[in-house]
Design a protein around this motif. Structure first.
Motif, PDB file in Angstrom:
ATOM      1  N   UNK A  64       0.960  -1.466   0.528  1.00 44.73           N
ATOM      2  CA  UNK A  64      -0.247   0.053  -0.072  1.00 44.73           C
ATOM      3  C   UNK A  64       0.888   1.148  -0.107  1.00 44.73           C
ATOM      4  N   UNK A  65       1.895   1.307   0.191  1.00 44.19           N
ATOM      5  CA  UNK A  65       3.019   1.860   0.764  1.00 44.19           C
ATOM      6  C   UNK A  65       4.016   2.771  -0.949  1.00 44.19           C
ATOM      7  N   UNK A  71       1.772   5.940  -7.290  1.00 39.78           N
ATOM      8  CA  UNK A  71       0.718   6.107  -8.024  1.00 39.78           C
ATOM      9  C   UNK A  71       0.521   6.166  -9.344  1.00 39.78           C
ATOM     10  N   UNK A  72       1.584   7.172  -9.552  1.00 35.89           N
ATOM     11  CA  UNK A  72       2.102   7.108 -11.940  1.00 35.89           C
ATOM     12  C   UNK A  72       1.899   5.640 -12.816  1.00 35.89           C
ATOM     13  N   UNK A  74       0.581   3.055 -11.798  1.00 30.42           N
ATOM     14  CA  UNK A  74      -0.764   2.378 -12.378  1.00 30.42           C
ATOM     15  C   UNK A  74      -1.522   2.937 -12.841  1.00 30.42           C
ATOM     16  N   UNK A  75      -1.547   4.352 -13.082  1.00 27.72           N
ATOM     17  CA  UNK A  75      -2.329   4.769 -14.096  1.00 27.72           C
ATOM     18  C   UNK A  75      -1.781   5.549 -15.840  1.00 27.72           C
ATOM     19  N   UNK A  76      -0.574   5.242 -15.312  1.00 28.86           N
ATOM     20  CA  UNK A  76       0.191   4.940 -16.976  1.00 28.86           C
ATOM     21  C   UNK A  76       0.873   5.787 -17.353  1.00 28.86           C
ATOM     22  N   UNK A  77       0.478   7.412 -16.147  1.00 26.34           N
ATOM     23  CA  UNK A  77       1.169   8.723 -16.421  1.00 26.34           C
ATOM     24  C   UNK A  77       2.419   9.158 -17.369  1.00 26.34           C
ATOM     25  N   UNK A  78       3.093   8.135 -16.885  1.00 26.61           N
ATOM     26  CA  UNK A  78       4.891   7.882 -17.081  1.00 26.61           C
ATOM     27  C   UNK A  78       4.928   7.554 -19.039  1.00 26.61           C
ATOM     28  N   UNK A  79       5.027   9.174 -19.333  1.00 24.64           N
ATOM     29  CA  UNK A  79       5.850   8.871 -21.144  1.00 24.64           C
ATOM     30  C   UNK A  79       6.573   7.166 -21.290  1.00 24.64           C
ATOM     31  N   UNK A  80       6.131   7.278 -22.251  1.00 27.65           N
ATOM     32  CA  UNK A  80       7.168   6.427 -22.586  1.00 27.65           C
ATOM     33  C   UNK A  80       8.165   6.755 -23.901  1.00 27.65           C
ATOM     34  N   UNK A  81       9.422   7.206 -24.219  1.00 28.87           N
ATOM     35  CA  UNK A  81       9.602   6.876 -25.200  1.00 28.87           C
ATOM     36  C   UNK A  81       8.971   6.224 -26.360  1.00 28.87           C
ATOM     37  N   UNK A  82       8.605   6.690 -27.530  1.00 29.85           N
ATOM     38  CA  UNK A  82       8.510   6.458 -28.805  1.00 29.85           C
ATOM     39  C   UNK A  82       9.452   5.165 -29.318  1.00 29.85           C
TER      40      UNK A  82
END
Length: 99
Positions: A64-65, A71-72, A74-82
Motif C-alpha cells: 500500500x505504501x 501511483x503514476x 499504476x495509471x500510466x502517466x509516465x511518458x514512454x519514449x516512442x
C-alpha cells in the motif's frame, strides 16, 4: 410401544433428577490434539501464526505504501519514449553496410 414411550417421557418431565442419569460424560481428549491433517501438532504454533500474520501485515503495508507513492506507474502517466523514433545508432544496431 407408544404407551411405554409416553410413560417414560412423563417420568422424565416430572422427575428432573432422573434426567441426570441419562447424561453421559463426554471424554475430552484435548491433550492428544491432532490438527486437521497435522499428525505432529507443534506447541509453538500460536507464536508461529502470530509471526506469519505480522509478516503479512508488513507486506501489505509495503504494497500500500508503494501504491500511495508510485501511483503514476499504476495509471500510466509516465511518458514512454516512442520506439519507432529511435535510430539504429541509438539502439546499437550495426548498419547494413557493415560486413
Amino acid at each position: 410401544m407408544a404407551n411405554v414411550v409416553l410413560r417414560r417421557l412423563n417420568q422424565l418431565v416430572t422427575k428432573r433428577s432422573s434426567l441426570q442419569t441419562y447424561i453421559k460424560p463426554v471424554r475430552r481428549s484435548s491433550s492428544n490434539y491432532q490438527g486437521y491433517r497435522e499428525p505432529n501438532y507443534e506447541p509453538n504454533r500460536p507464536f508461529i501464526q502470530r509471526l506469519y500474520h505480522f509478516n503479512a501485515a508488513i507486506m501489505w503495508c509495503y504494497i500500500f505504501w508503494c501504491f500511495r507513492h508510485n501511483w503514476r506507474e499504476l495509471i500510466g502517466e509516465k511518458i514512454w519514449p516512442q520506439r519507432s523514433l529511435w535510430t539504429d545508432e541509438e539502439l546499437g544496431v550495426p548498419s547494413d553496410e557493415y560486413d
